[in-house]
Design an enzyme around this catalytic site. Structure first.
Site, short mmCIF file in Angstrom:
data_model
loop_
_atom_site.label_atom_id
_atom_site.label_comp_id
_atom_site.label_asym_id
_atom_site.label_seq_id
_atom_site.Cartn_x
_atom_site.Cartn_y
_atom_site.Cartn_z
N GLY A 42 0.81 -1.22 0.00
CA GLY A 42 0.00 0.00 0.00
C GLY A 42 0.85 1.26 0.00
O GLY A 42 0.54 2.23 -0.71
N CYS A 43 1.90 1.26 0.78
CA CYS A 43 2.76 2.45 0.87
C CYS A 43 3.51 2.68 -0.45
O CYS A 43 3.73 3.83 -0.84
CB CYS A 43 3.73 2.31 2.04
SG CYS A 43 2.87 2.23 3.63
N THR A 44 3.86 1.61 -1.12
CA THR A 44 4.52 1.74 -2.42
C THR A 44 3.56 2.30 -3.46
O THR A 44 3.91 3.19 -4.23
CB THR A 44 5.10 0.38 -2.87
OG1 THR A 44 6.08 -0.04 -1.90
CG2 THR A 44 5.75 0.48 -4.24
N ALA A 47 3.19 6.04 -2.74
CA ALA A 47 4.39 6.79 -3.13
C ALA A 47 4.49 6.90 -4.66
O ALA A 47 4.84 7.96 -5.18
CB ALA A 47 5.64 6.12 -2.56
#
Length: 158
Positions: A42-44, A47
């Site tokens: 999710g964070c990738t 970003a």
């Protein structure tokens, strides 16, 4: 943090160990996003969404800054792997995370733990919070922001 609150000028250290301050970006408004962990799915996605639209945000007068509790070394790997053009703050002591009010109890797979609640803050050029998104859509985080900013009369990103 809530609408009307103000971020401090000094945010912390980036992936290269350099101090990051709002005053380093004169005349810019800010998108300061808090995320749980470098290199997770999710964070990738989040970003990458900001990376792919970075130039558009800059043309609209916004500087993007990411914040997590990961180390400078972790941020450096993440920044290099995903070619991120914006700074990531290594808030290992949780100073900024707690100030923003995004450190909270979370539940996953039957366990309870403390962690960063994914949240995006939009600020004016003085770091005053103008908008808060607490239900971030990771893969379309930029589109979510464009819709919000267009609704407030910001420049059309297209």
């Amino acid at each position: 943090m809530n609408i009307g609150d103000k971020f401090p000028d000094y945010l912390g250290k980036d992936a290269e160990g350099k101090d990051v301050k709002l005053s380093d970006y004169p005349g810019m408004k800010f998108i300061i996003y808090f995320y749980p962990k470098d290199m997770t799915s999710g964070c990738t996605l989040e970003a990458k969404s900001f990376r792919d639209n970075y130039d558009t945000f800059r043309k609209m007068g916004y500087q993007i800054i990411g914040v997590s509790k990961d180390s400078e070394k972790s941020h450096a790997k993440f920044t290099e792997k995903e070619s991120l053009p914006f700074p990531l703050i290594a808030d290992t002591d949780l100073r900024l995370i707690e100030l923003a009010g995004v450190w909270a109890q979370k539940k996953m797979a039957g366990r309870t733990y403390m962690g960063v609640v994914r949240t995006t803050f939009v600020t004016d050029a003085d770091g005053g919070v103008t908008d808060v998104i607490d239900k971030v859509k990771t893969a379309t985080a930029s589109e979510q922001l464009f819709a919000l900013l267009e609704g407030r009369g910001a420049v059309n990103p297209a």
